[in-house]
Enzyme design. Structure first.
Site, PDB file in Angstrom:
ATOM      1  N   ASP A  48       0.855  -1.178   0.000  1.00  0.00           N
ATOM      2  CA  ASP A  48       0.000   0.000   0.000  1.00  0.00           C
ATOM      3  C   ASP A  48       0.897   1.236   0.000  1.00  0.00           C
ATOM      4  O   ASP A  48       2.067   1.156   0.393  1.00  0.00           O
ATOM      5  CB  ASP A  48      -0.889  -0.035   1.243  1.00  0.00           C
ATOM      6  CG  ASP A  48      -1.749   1.209   1.361  1.00  0.00           C
ATOM      7  OD1 ASP A  48      -2.383   1.579   0.367  1.00  0.00           O
ATOM      8  OD2 ASP A  48      -1.756   1.818   2.449  1.00  0.00           O
ATOM      9  N   ASP A  70      -7.185  -1.997   3.746  1.00  0.00           N
ATOM     10  CA  ASP A  70      -6.185  -3.000   3.380  1.00  0.00           C
ATOM     11  C   ASP A  70      -6.481  -4.380   3.973  1.00  0.00           C
ATOM     12  O   ASP A  70      -5.887  -5.371   3.551  1.00  0.00           O
ATOM     13  CB  ASP A  70      -4.790  -2.564   3.850  1.00  0.00           C
ATOM     14  CG  ASP A  70      -4.322  -1.295   3.172  1.00  0.00           C
ATOM     15  OD1 ASP A  70      -4.601  -1.142   1.969  1.00  0.00           O
ATOM     16  OD2 ASP A  70      -3.691  -0.462   3.842  1.00  0.00           O
ATOM     17  N   ASP A 112      -1.795  -0.827   6.067  1.00  0.00           N
ATOM     18  CA  ASP A 112      -2.031  -0.328   7.424  1.00  0.00           C
ATOM     19  C   ASP A 112      -3.463   0.113   7.674  1.00  0.00           C
ATOM     20  O   ASP A 112      -3.848   0.303   8.817  1.00  0.00           O
ATOM     21  CB  ASP A 112      -1.098   0.857   7.720  1.00  0.00           C
ATOM     22  CG  ASP A 112      -1.537   2.127   7.000  1.00  0.00           C
ATOM     23  OD1 ASP A 112      -1.946   2.020   5.826  1.00  0.00           O
ATOM     24  OD2 ASP A 112      -1.458   3.202   7.616  1.00  0.00           O
TER      25      ASP A 112
END
Length: 776
Positions: free
Chosen positions: A323, A523, A519
């Site tokens: 990410d 996600d 995080d």
């Protein structure tokens, strides 16, 4: 839900686990029997010697049979069965010395394996035992100790010296000095000022302080880590199941070899000798010892891994998906640049904006205040402060009505303001405008910056065996591609929804073992879909931590590279220990079948093999060559010093850019005066900083980085900075001599200023990524 509903069963499970008391007793008995028999044999009492050795053999058979029956109840025919057959065989053929040696080997291996597992699980057990059970709640002037389950959000708690912070919260008044090593692995204490967040599980290393709870016990950091620790172990690791598969064919092979040796030679002694050397009681336990050791090693650096299977998978992963926000970037906006209108200085713009924004809870306002404090700017106290959501804060300061935030789209922007909009578009930055009496006087550009440790981390991951690095983000393509280009990623997928991230993860999992790092709440599905999910747990969401197989408890992405290096090494050592021990045992079995290795000598040889592979497995507790470079304390102190100076020198970089812009907009005496002021800043502040880096920081880092050649490129940048500064000084001298800038000087001076600004920004970024990221 009370977190001790989670903690309690784990405590009871640990308490119910049979303590390894039998192994040391068996070791003492078998060693005493072997020694007593040896002493009797030396004085000629052969019958007494055989009796002692026989008793030692019998003492080992009883627990060995129990271990075999226990394994059979779990549908495992382990190699302990070979030990039982070998012990029985030595008694049957009268090879009492060999039996005593096997008994000692069995006891030694069991004791060593138990000690290894105790050592390997020490950190996880310590993590559990560290969990707080109560808190001291302050109500008015009264402080009472209450069960942790009764603590609620907004309660005011007192944390005394040496106490564990019971729940997540914010420091209420004074500065707190904390030891966060339990969560982060960093041995140095840290300071948290009033208003800053503190995570549960850390230890108060200073004076007592008040804590305002922001979460209850169940939702706090430490309870989540304990939930992860509860599942940590090596039983489900694929490499451990591989060892079980080894046992499945090794057992019948051992029995067949012993039977053939007996049939071919007609000697039962040869069959016993084969069984003796085929008794690797702790041998196939070397694999789980290596995996558990890897789990322990990871926990020490702030990486909690749910189980051995996750560690083993991480060790063979080849694709890494990341990410962007909060993983590759810091997740918090930061002041990128400050632009001032003619007549204003960038430092004055930042100071004024921060003075107004210190009352605002907005994330961009906090970034502006942080930037001003990093540069040690003295803030003022405004009056009549108000804030309109989506527009910004307004207030009165020094008799003027000021505002920080968005500009009215209907108002006409001056030329310098239009150039700010262009820069913001090019840099993918947000703009906070400062207006005084409804006139724009400056702007602060803000952007979520790349993590300083991200480039180094990705380089180390490639070295560790990751061959494909891809970014998955819901952000716009432009900033995502810019970061991907800087980091050298192999692919970018932008503007993804959580469903899109899951689809991308599944597609990559079909090609190779895939790790997903994230995080946020968005996600969590992708983390669950990946072969290995890694959550940035220090500031990430609880949902992502729950879905992940691995949680980084410190806000440093380079811990991921450490974890991969540990996993690769632990898996390598596990397979090496299992296969190496098996091959040595097979060679010894062949020698015994040919009559070249009598039972007593075979028992001694097998003892050595077993001890060797267990000790080899314990190497996974140590950090290997892939560890992050070790810093000397003096070098670390220098890094922190020069990192602080970088923050302090941001206004010099802004002055260089502003002088170049002014020279472009209206070349004349005022522009020349701005260049002169910039040169003064370069001479008095920037060049001494660069000189000190060259002669203090770089020599201190050279041993860690591998020698002085590693800093040669950065030294060349210092030379270029000094060359451009001298060139600017020459232009100023010529202008003073000629009464102003000659037309032919203008282009070169402007190029020098813009070039110096670019070189400085690149140089600062390189130092922060390559050098400053080495320090915690």
């Amino acid at each position: 839900m009370d977190p001790f509903i989670v903690i309690g069963p784990l405590r009871r499970a640990i308490a119910a686990t049979p303590r390894p008391k039998l192994e040391p007793v068996l070791l003492a008995v078998t060693a005493a029997a072997l020694a007593a028999g040896g002493a009797a044999w030396l004085v000629g009492a052969r019958d007494l010697a055989d009796l002692c050795w026989g008793l030692g053999t019998v003492a080992a058979i009883v627990p060995a049979v129990a271990w075999v029956l226990s394994a059979l109840r779990q549908h495992h025919a382990g190699v302990d069965l070979i030990a039982v057959l070998a012990l029985g065989g030595t008694l049957a053929v009268g090879e009492y010395l060999a039996g005593a040696l096997i008994a000692l080997m069995l006891a030694t291996g069991r004791t060593l394996e138990a000690a290894a597992q105790r050592r390997a699980s020490h950190d996880l057990r310590a993590l559990l035992e560290h969990a707080p059970r109560s808190a001291r709640r302050r109500t008015g002037t009264e402080v009472r100790t209450v069960p942790l389950a009764e603590v609620a959000v907004d309660d005011l708690l007192v944390v005394g010296p040496g106490e564990v912070v019971p729940v997540d919260g914010r420091v209420a008044d004074t500065t707190a000095v904390l030891d966060e090593s339990v969560l982060t692995g960093e041995p140095l204490t840290v300071e948290r000022a009033a208003g800053q967040t503190v995570r549960s599980g850390v230890v108060n290393a200073g004076s007592a302080f008040d804590l305002r709870a922001t979460a209850n016990a169940q939702d706090s950091t430490y309870a989540e880590i304990v939930r992860l620790a509860r599942q940590a172990g090596a039983e489900s690791a694929p490499v451990v199941r591989l060892a079980d598969r080894y046992a499945a064919w090794f057992l019948p092979l051992s029995l067949a070899t012993a039977g053939l040796a007996w049939l071919a030679s007609g000697s039962a002694v040869r069959a016993v000798a084969v069984l003796v050397v085929a008794t690797p009681c702790p041998l196939l336990l070397a694999a789980p010892v290596a995996i558990v050791s890897g789990l322990s090693r990871a926990s020490r650096i702030g990486v909690v891994i749910r189980d051995g299977g996750a560690l083993e998978n991480l060790g063979r992963a080849r694709t890494l998906l990341l990410d962007k926000t909060g993983t590759l970037t810091s997740g918090r906006p930061r002041a990128l640049d400050v632009t001032a209108a003619p007549g204003w200085k960038p430092a004055d713009v930042l100071r004024t904006a921060a003075s107004l924004d210190q009352y605002s809870p907005h994330v961009l306002a906090q970034a502006i205040v942080d930037a001003a404090r990093e540069r040690a700017l003295a803030l003022s106290l405004p009056t009549d402060v108000s804030e309109e959501p989506g527009r910004g804060a307004t207030g009165t300061l020094d008799g003027h009505r000021m505002a920080v935030g968005r500009l009215d789209s209907r108002s006409e922007k001056p030329g310098w303001a239009r150039s700010v909009d262009n820069r913001a578009l090019l840099d993918g930055a947000a703009v906070a405008w400062l207006t005084v009496d409804d006139h724009p006087v400056g702007a602060v550009l803000l952007r979520d910056p790349l993590r300083q440790d991200a480039p180094r981390t990705l380089r180390r991951l490639r070295t560790a065996g990751i061959t494909r690095l891809v970014m998955l983000t819901g952000d716009r393509p432009e900033p995502a591609r810019e970061i991907a280009a800087v980091l050298g990623l192999d692919g970018v997928h932008a503007e993804l929804t959580p469903v899109g991230k899951v689809a991308a993860v599944r597609a990559e999992c079909e090609r190779a073992v895939t790790v997903m790092v994230g995080d946020g709440v968005n996600d969590a599905p992708a983390l669950a879909a990946a072969d290995i999910g890694v959550a940035m747990g220090a500031r990430g969401s609880t949902a992502s931590s729950e879905a992940a197989d691995i949680v980084l408890t410190t806000d440093r992405v380079d811990r991921l590279a450490d974890a991969v290096a540990i996993a690769v090494r632990a898996r390598h050592i596990a397979v090496q220990s299992a296969l190496g021990g098996m091959l040595m045992s097979l060679a010894a079995m062949a020698a015994a079948a040919l009559g070249l290795l009598p039972p007593a000598a075979g028992a001694l040889l097998q003892e050595g093999i077993d001890i060797a592979v267990i000790l080899n497995a314990l190497r996974a507790l140590r950090l290997g060559r892939a560890a992050r470079p070790a810093l000397q304390p003096a070098a670390e102190a220098l890094i922190h010093r020069f990192a602080a100076e970088h923050d302090d020198l941001q206004d010099v970089l802004e002055a260089v850019r502003a002088a170049a812009d002014r020279l472009s907009d209206s070349p004349g005496p005022k522009a020349l005066a701005a260049v002169g002021e910039t040169h003064r800043l370069l001479t008095e502040r920037l060049l001494p900083h660069e000189y000190a880096e060259e002669h203090q920081l770089y020599p201190a880092l050279a041993p860690t980085l591998g020698g002085p050649e590693t800093t040669a490129t950065m030294s060349r940048a210092h030379a270029e900075i000094e060359r451009l500064a001298r060139r600017i000084a020459t232009h100023l001298e010529l202008a003073r001599a000629d009464g102003g800038l000659a037309p032919e000087q203008l282009d070169d001076l402007r190029a020098c200023l813009y070039g110096l600004h670019s070189v400085l920004r690149l140089h600062f970024t390189q130092e922060e990524e390559n050098y400053f990221s080495l320090a915690p």
